[in-house]
Design a protein around this motif. Structure first.
Motif, PDB file in Angstrom:
ATOM      1  N   HIS A 110       0.811  -1.215   0.000  1.00 40.33           N
ATOM      2  CA  HIS A 110       0.000   0.000   0.000  1.00 40.33           C
ATOM      3  C   HIS A 110       0.847   1.268   0.000  1.00 40.33           C
ATOM      4  CE1 HIS A 110       0.458  -0.968   4.356  1.00 40.33           C
ATOM      5  NE2 HIS A 110       0.523   0.342   4.510  1.00 40.33           N
ATOM      6  N   PHE A 111       2.179   1.155   0.196  1.00 38.37           N
ATOM      7  CA  PHE A 111       3.053   2.308   0.046  1.00 38.37           C
ATOM      8  C   PHE A 111       3.520   2.372  -1.415  1.00 38.37           C
ATOM      9  CE2 PHE A 111       3.554   1.500   4.655  1.00 38.37           C
ATOM     10  CZ  PHE A 111       3.195   2.756   5.135  1.00 38.37           C
ATOM     11  N   THR A 112       2.587   2.716  -2.288  1.00 42.21           N
ATOM     12  CA  THR A 112       2.851   2.658  -3.721  1.00 42.21           C
ATOM     13  C   THR A 112       4.015   3.549  -4.123  1.00 42.21           C
ATOM     14  OG1 THR A 112       0.470   2.357  -3.981  1.00 42.21           O
ATOM     15  CG2 THR A 112       1.743   2.779  -5.979  1.00 42.21           C
ATOM     16  N   ARG A 113       4.053   4.769  -3.595  1.00 45.66           N
ATOM     17  CA  ARG A 113       5.112   5.693  -3.975  1.00 45.66           C
ATOM     18  C   ARG A 113       6.479   5.125  -3.624  1.00 45.66           C
ATOM     19  NH1 ARG A 113       5.970  10.265  -1.335  1.00 45.66           N
ATOM     20  NH2 ARG A 113       6.269   8.923   0.470  1.00 45.66           N
ATOM     21  N   ASN A 114       6.601   4.517  -2.427  1.00 44.32           N
ATOM     22  CA  ASN A 114       7.891   3.950  -2.030  1.00 44.32           C
ATOM     23  C   ASN A 114       8.257   2.727  -2.858  1.00 44.32           C
ATOM     24  OD1 ASN A 114       8.214   5.950  -0.199  1.00 44.32           O
ATOM     25  ND2 ASN A 114       8.174   4.657   1.622  1.00 44.32           N
ATOM     26  N   GLN A 115       7.272   1.952  -3.279  1.00 44.37           N
ATOM     27  CA  GLN A 115       7.566   0.845  -4.189  1.00 44.37           C
ATOM     28  C   GLN A 115       8.200   1.374  -5.473  1.00 44.37           C
ATOM     29  OE1 GLN A 115       3.686  -1.208  -4.486  1.00 44.37           O
ATOM     30  NE2 GLN A 115       4.750  -3.018  -3.761  1.00 44.37           N
ATOM     31  N   ALA A 116       7.614   2.434  -6.011  1.00 42.01           N
ATOM     32  CA  ALA A 116       8.164   3.033  -7.225  1.00 42.01           C
ATOM     33  C   ALA A 116       9.554   3.604  -6.975  1.00 42.01           C
ATOM     34  CB  ALA A 116       7.220   4.130  -7.724  1.00 42.01           C
ATOM     35  N   LEU A 117       9.728   4.247  -5.825  1.00 39.41           N
ATOM     36  CA  LEU A 117      11.000   4.882  -5.503  1.00 39.41           C
ATOM     37  C   LEU A 117      12.127   3.861  -5.409  1.00 39.41           C
ATOM     38  CD1 LEU A 117      12.364   7.608  -4.474  1.00 39.41           C
ATOM     39  CD2 LEU A 117      11.961   6.680  -2.192  1.00 39.41           C
ATOM     40  N   PHE A 118      11.911   2.799  -4.643  1.00 40.58           N
ATOM     41  CA  PHE A 118      12.969   1.816  -4.447  1.00 40.58           C
ATOM     42  C   PHE A 118      13.254   1.032  -5.727  1.00 40.58           C
ATOM     43  CE2 PHE A 118      11.402   1.715   0.192  1.00 40.58           C
ATOM     44  CZ  PHE A 118      12.200   2.799   0.512  1.00 40.58           C
ATOM     45  N   THR A 119      12.207   0.817  -6.547  1.00 39.63           N
ATOM     46  CA  THR A 119      12.417   0.128  -7.821  1.00 39.63           C
ATOM     47  C   THR A 119      13.240   1.001  -8.764  1.00 39.63           C
ATOM     48  OG1 THR A 119      10.274  -0.977  -7.531  1.00 39.63           O
ATOM     49  CG2 THR A 119      11.268  -1.073  -9.715  1.00 39.63           C
ATOM     50  N   ALA A 120      12.989   2.313  -8.758  1.00 41.12           N
ATOM     51  CA  ALA A 120      13.790   3.230  -9.576  1.00 41.12           C
ATOM     52  C   ALA A 120      15.233   3.292  -9.072  1.00 41.12           C
ATOM     53  CB  ALA A 120      13.165   4.621  -9.566  1.00 41.12           C
ATOM     54  N   GLU A 121      15.404   3.255  -7.759  1.00 42.50           N
ATOM     55  CA  GLU A 121      16.757   3.223  -7.183  1.00 42.50           C
ATOM     56  C   GLU A 121      17.501   1.970  -7.651  1.00 42.50           C
ATOM     57  OE1 GLU A 121      20.165   3.927  -5.049  1.00 42.50           O
ATOM     58  OE2 GLU A 121      18.486   5.321  -5.136  1.00 42.50           O
ATOM     59  N   LEU A 122      16.823   0.833  -7.612  1.00 41.75           N
ATOM     60  CA  LEU A 122      17.434  -0.420  -8.059  1.00 41.75           C
ATOM     61  C   LEU A 122      17.827  -0.322  -9.528  1.00 41.75           C
ATOM     62  CD1 LEU A 122      18.165  -3.419  -7.690  1.00 41.75           C
ATOM     63  CD2 LEU A 122      15.765  -3.974  -8.168  1.00 41.75           C
ATOM     64  N   ALA A 123      16.972   0.253 -10.359  1.00 41.95           N
ATOM     65  CA  ALA A 123      17.278   0.377 -11.778  1.00 41.95           C
ATOM     66  C   ALA A 123      18.542   1.201 -11.997  1.00 41.95           C
ATOM     67  CB  ALA A 123      16.095   1.020 -12.511  1.00 41.95           C
ATOM     68  N   GLY A 124      18.652   2.311 -11.289  1.00 40.60           N
ATOM     69  CA  GLY A 124      19.831   3.152 -11.449  1.00 40.60           C
ATOM     70  C   GLY A 124      21.101   2.474 -10.985  1.00 40.60           C
ATOM     71  N   ASP A 125      21.025   1.723  -9.888  1.00 43.23           N
ATOM     72  CA  ASP A 125      22.210   1.046  -9.359  1.00 43.23           C
ATOM     73  C   ASP A 125      22.667  -0.083 -10.283  1.00 43.23           C
ATOM     74  OD1 ASP A 125      22.120   2.731  -7.160  1.00 43.23           O
ATOM     75  OD2 ASP A 125      20.936   1.334  -5.952  1.00 43.23           O
ATOM     76  N   LEU A 126      21.697  -0.827 -10.825  1.00 43.73           N
ATOM     77  CA  LEU A 126      22.054  -1.895 -11.766  1.00 43.73           C
ATOM     78  C   LEU A 126      22.644  -1.311 -13.050  1.00 43.73           C
ATOM     79  CD1 LEU A 126      18.981  -4.276 -11.345  1.00 43.73           C
ATOM     80  CD2 LEU A 126      21.327  -4.708 -10.562  1.00 43.73           C
ATOM     81  N   ALA A 127      22.058  -0.212 -13.504  1.00 42.55           N
ATOM     82  CA  ALA A 127      22.563   0.413 -14.727  1.00 42.55           C
ATOM     83  C   ALA A 127      23.993   0.902 -14.538  1.00 42.55           C
ATOM     84  CB  ALA A 127      21.651   1.565 -15.129  1.00 42.55           C
ATOM     85  N   ALA A 128      24.302   1.410 -13.339  1.00 44.99           N
ATOM     86  CA  ALA A 128      25.656   1.908 -13.072  1.00 44.99           C
ATOM     87  C   ALA A 128      26.680   0.777 -13.114  1.00 44.99           C
ATOM     88  CB  ALA A 128      25.696   2.606 -11.717  1.00 44.99           C
ATOM     89  N   GLN A 129      26.232  -0.462 -12.851  1.00 43.92           N
ATOM     90  CA  GLN A 129      27.130  -1.615 -12.910  1.00 43.92           C
ATOM     91  C   GLN A 129      27.225  -2.202 -14.313  1.00 43.92           C
ATOM     92  OE1 GLN A 129      26.792  -4.504  -9.461  1.00 43.92           O
ATOM     93  NE2 GLN A 129      24.886  -3.373  -9.147  1.00 43.92           N
TER      94      GLN A 129
END
Length: 487
Positions: free
Chosen positions: A412-431
């Motif tokens: 139910h914390f939809t915004r945080n789900q989006a936030l952490f998923t975007a964080e993961l995308a950026g970290d994986l992309a940096a690798q």
């Protein structure tokens, strides 16, 4: 100069242990879902969430309104409200309530076990009087979170802030207008407990909507409520308990509005609102409000590229919160400090602050945890640590913690789900892990229907920039195309 603010202690609430026993092994969120489901069974509509359950168990809600009363009696056959730990209604509402015809038992809505049809999401149900505060407009309540967030969002956009803003229209409070009393020559009446109720209700609904939708959709409407809240505060009151609630409520509302500005990229506006909240905390000698204001100020400073200010604000927040009895609040403030150290490139300072945050978090939650911290759990701990690692360019650890945050985040914390998923995308992309990054970024984009957040959009733009060298890969090309269209 005005006289010194009162430092009289706030009223102490007696925890409702009987109601806590009824919850059993369920979490507050799970129990709240059962309450909404039971309401649906009898045709009632309540917007119950974990925050409401926490307030009941803490003793802040001594007697529920009539809708909740019917739901609780339906959930626990054979129990009375007093069996559930609540106080009799006439003792809670006071003499004025007992003598006012609208609050006598024979005018209470009758109990019902009849199942009504499901309330449609459109058009928006008409706004009605608040059941416990005549003259105030109530937010419509809904059945389940998906339905609830949509209806509440539209109610907030069209009527919520206007309802609170009406408190200062014509210079009279809602209670005064309901009673038919004219405004005095000064153009204002003193604020009452119903006005404090309205401010507190606005804060809770803004937080609920922010959890589901992010800040961009809500900021301007919420700012109207904030202006009205400070009008009420300026009107004054003859009761110290009401004054304390108005100061705390206006300060928390300033922080909530500041957060909406922060989340939607309006950093200067956010800074101003947080400063307003801090000033209110200092005037009211309210260390809990002061700690909250410093906590958000630190987070804003980190995001705005002022890491040294982030460290100082987080340390000031820890000083304010040291006697509040909430290890989780101290843990969050330590995480804010860690974010500042990471922004400064100080690995040792960051590591020490993170270790302190984990130790404090391990002590568990307490009854003294602030109501606004309902979002703070293991997912938030992992997510903030991921952001620290990312600032230090430790991409592997950052991705590990971001993935943990995504897995642990409650739905139910939809915004945080989006936030952490975007964080993961950026970290994986940096690798250079293009496929995994594109998949995570696409999932984050999926959230951007119900969610509007400038921070998340910025993170996805960063991920897109890191993925452009891999644009020949189909998954990456698909994400880049969608991201460009969204932008």
């Amino acid at each position: 100069m005005a006289s010194s603010p009162s430092t009289s202690p706030r009223p102490q609430h007696t925890p409702n242990t009987a109601f806590r026993a009824l919850r059993g092994h369920l979490s507050p969120g799970e129990f709240a879902a059962n309450v909404r489901r039971s309401a649906r069974e009898i045709g009632e509509q309540v917007s119950c969430d974990a925050r409401y359950i926490g307030r009941v168990e803490a003793g802040e809600i001594r007697c529920p309104n009539y809708a909740y009363e019917r739901v609780f009696l339906h959930m626990f056959p054979g129990y009375s409200l007093t069996d559930m730990g609540f106080a009799p209604r006439e003792t809670v509402r006071g003499r004025a309530a007992r003598t006012r015809g609208a609050r006598m038992e024979n005018d209470a809505p009758p109990p019902t076990t009849k199942r009504r049809g499901k309330t449609p999401l459109t058009p928006l149900p008409p706004l009605t009087d608040h059941p416990d505060s005549p003259g105030l407009i109530a937010f419509p309540d809904c059945h389940e979170y998906d339905e609830e967030s949509d209806v509440l969002r539209r109610a907030f956009m069209t009527g919520g802030p206007a309802a609170l803003a009406a408190a200062s229209v014509g210079g009279a409070t809602p209670t005064a207008r309901a009673a038919g009393r004219p405004a005095p020559a000064t153009g204002r009446l003193r604020a009452g407990s119903s006005d404090a109720d309205a401010v507190e209700q606005a804060v809770r609904h803004i937080r609920l909507l922010d959890d589901r939708h992010g800040g961009a959709l809500l900021y301007h409407r919420a700012a109207a409520s904030l202006r009205a809240a400070y009008e009420l505060l300026d009107a004054g009151t003859s009761r110290q308990t009401v004054a304390d609630r108005l100061h705390a409520g206006a300060g928390e509302l300033a922080i909530s509005v500041g957060w909406l500005a922060h989340d939607s990229g309006r950093y200067d506006d956010a800074r101003s609102h947080y400063a307003e909240a801090l000033a209110t905390a200092r005037v009211a000698a309210d260390p809990a409000l002061e700690a909250h204001a410093f906590c958000n100020t630190s987070f804003l400073a980190r995001d705005a590229g002022r890491p040294r200010e982030a460290v100082r604000a987080a340390q000031a927040g820890q000083l304010a919160a040291r006697h509040l009895g909430s290890p989780h609040l101290m843990s969050l403030l330590a995480l804010r400090e860690a974010g500042g150290w990471a922004g400064l490139g100080d690995r040792t300072g960051c590591k020490q602050a993170l270790a302190r945050a984990h130790r404090l978090f391990a002590r568990g939650s307490t009854a003294q945890d602030p109501e606004w911290m309902s979002f703070f759990g293991e997912a938030e701990l992992e997510g903030l640590e991921a952001q620290c690692c990312s600032a230090l360019r430790d991409w592997k650890r950052a991705a590990h913690h971001a993935e943990r945050a995504v897995q642990l985040q409650k739905p139910h914390f939809t915004r945080n789900q989006a936030l952490f998923t975007a964080e993961l995308a950026g970290d994986l992309a940096a690798q250079g892990e293009a496929a995994g990054a594109a998949e995570a970024a696409a999932r984050a984009l999926d959230f951007l229907g119900p969610v509007r957040s400038g921070r998340i959009n910025t993170m996805l733009r960063t991920a897109a920039g890191r993925l452009r060298p891999f644009r020949r890969e189909p998954a990456v090309a698909s994400f880049l195309s969608r991201q460009a269209a969204t932008a």
